[in-house]
Design a protein around this motif. Structure first.
Motif, PDB file in Angstrom:
ATOM      1  N   ILE A   1       0.834  -1.206   0.000  1.00 62.38           N
ATOM      2  CA  ILE A   1       0.000   0.000   0.000  1.00 62.38           C
ATOM      3  C   ILE A   1       0.869   1.257   0.000  1.00 62.38           C
ATOM      4  CG2 ILE A   1      -1.732   1.288   1.271  1.00 62.38           C
ATOM      5  CD1 ILE A   1      -2.700  -1.285  -0.159  1.00 62.38           C
ATOM      6  N   ALA A   2       1.951   1.237   0.788  1.00 61.58           N
ATOM      7  CA  ALA A   2       2.846   2.398   0.829  1.00 61.58           C
ATOM      8  C   ALA A   2       3.480   2.648  -0.532  1.00 61.58           C
ATOM      9  CB  ALA A   2       3.922   2.187   1.884  1.00 61.58           C
ATOM     10  N   ALA A   3       3.887   1.584  -1.213  1.00 62.93           N
ATOM     11  CA  ALA A   3       4.539   1.722  -2.520  1.00 62.93           C
ATOM     12  C   ALA A   3       3.545   2.059  -3.623  1.00 62.93           C
ATOM     13  CB  ALA A   3       5.298   0.451  -2.867  1.00 62.93           C
ATOM     14  N   ALA A   4       2.324   1.526  -3.515  1.00 60.64           N
ATOM     15  CA  ALA A   4       1.331   1.726  -4.569  1.00 60.64           C
ATOM     16  C   ALA A   4       0.666   3.088  -4.484  1.00 60.64           C
ATOM     17  CB  ALA A   4       0.278   0.631  -4.503  1.00 60.64           C
ATOM     18  N   ASP A   5       0.641   3.672  -3.294  1.00 61.04           N
ATOM     19  CA  ASP A   5       0.009   4.981  -3.086  1.00 61.04           C
ATOM     20  C   ASP A   5      -1.448   4.959  -3.553  1.00 61.04           C
ATOM     21  OD1 ASP A   5      -0.235   7.626  -2.311  1.00 61.04           O
ATOM     22  OD2 ASP A   5       0.505   8.411  -4.225  1.00 61.04           O
TER      23      ASP A   5
END
Length: 281
Positions: free
Chosen positions: A253-257
């Motif tokens: 989730i952090a990487a996909a934004d």
């Protein structure tokens, strides 16, 4: 010629005059080009020159043919690897080294049909195959659209990973977009199957992190696949995902934004030593 030693060949061929010139490639003899006559008559210098020229061309053709055979051999090897990206990899510079094993940051997606076990136990085999074909066709379209690497079908389950064997800068985001597309595409399929009496749903698990990738298997059947904690985490999240649900790791989730909802409590997952914060996409 009293010094000619291949008398049996001469008798079988019926020749009286023989001219042979070597075929060279990079100063190495790779063959011999020969012509003969049935009468006893010396070859002229012009004929020797012409045959030498043909020998050069024949050497080039032979090397080209060997190269083509080598490429075809590689293509046969590629057939042992389901994903097209892996087929491209093995033909690339350094591809063989990558197949031997390497670490890479990837995003892994597991997809599974909910209710499939009960369905397959009650339905006719032809109905099961029909459902799987429609399901694989729909899921495969989303894999291709987002440039994922299909790790393989396992009945109603499949694994897809991103950022290997070729780089995908926004691999986490692409994985989430693929999962959403799969869920949207599954809805009309599920509606159709529901009219036939089949209650089926789709669960998806996604995780991002480092994994070891390389060739596994045996002679005649190789697979190129990732292994490690990231793969295990994605599989366990898929196990927990209910019908119509996408569960993703915190790192994904952090990487996909992308917008996602953090579950109230971390999940305890098999094979993962600590409870894991999980997001629903």
């Amino acid at each position: 010629d009293e010094e000619y030693e291949h008398r049996d060949a001469q008798r079988l061929g019926g020749f009286r005059s023989l001219l042979s010139v070597p075929m060279f490639h990079r100063d190495e003899v790779i063959g011999v080009l020969s012509v003969f006559r049935t009468d006893l008559r010396p070859f002229t210098e012009d004929e020797v020159d012409r045959l030498s020229m043909f020998a050069e061309q024949a050497a080039l053709a032979t090397v080209t043919s060997q190269l083509a055979a080598s490429v075809e051999h590689q293509r046969v090897e590629l057939a042992r690897f389901p994903p097209q990206q892996v087929a491209d990899l093995i033909s690339s510079p350094g591809g063989q080294k990558l197949l031997e094993g390497h670490r890479s940051e990837i995003t892994v997606v597991f997809v599974d049909i909910r209710g499939f076990t009960e369905f397959s136990a009650l339905a006719e085999p032809e109905e099961v195959i029909s459902v799987l074909r429609e399901y694989h066709r729909e899921m495969g379209a989303h894999v291709t659209e987002q440039e994922g690497t299909l790790g393989g079908f396992q009945g109603d389950g499949l694994m897809v990973y991103f950022n290997d064997p070729y780089p995908v800068v926004d691999h986490a985001r692409r994985a989430v977009l693929m999962a959403r597309g799969m869920q949207d595409g599954f809805v009309p399929l599920a509606e159709t199957w529901r009219t036939q009496g089949f209650q089926l749903g789709l669960g998806v698990g996604i995780a991002t992190g480092y994994a070891t990738l390389g060739r596994i298997g045996y002679e005649g059947r190789y697979d190129y696949t990732p292994i490690g904690t990231t793969v295990n985490l994605a599989a366990r999240l898929c196990d927990k995902a209910g019908a119509g649900t996408i569960l993703a790791s915190q790192k994904t989730i952090a990487a996909a934004d992308v917008d996602a909802t953090l579950l109230a409590d971390p999940l305890e997952l098999k094979g993962i030593p600590q409870p894991v914060p999980v997001y629903e996409v």
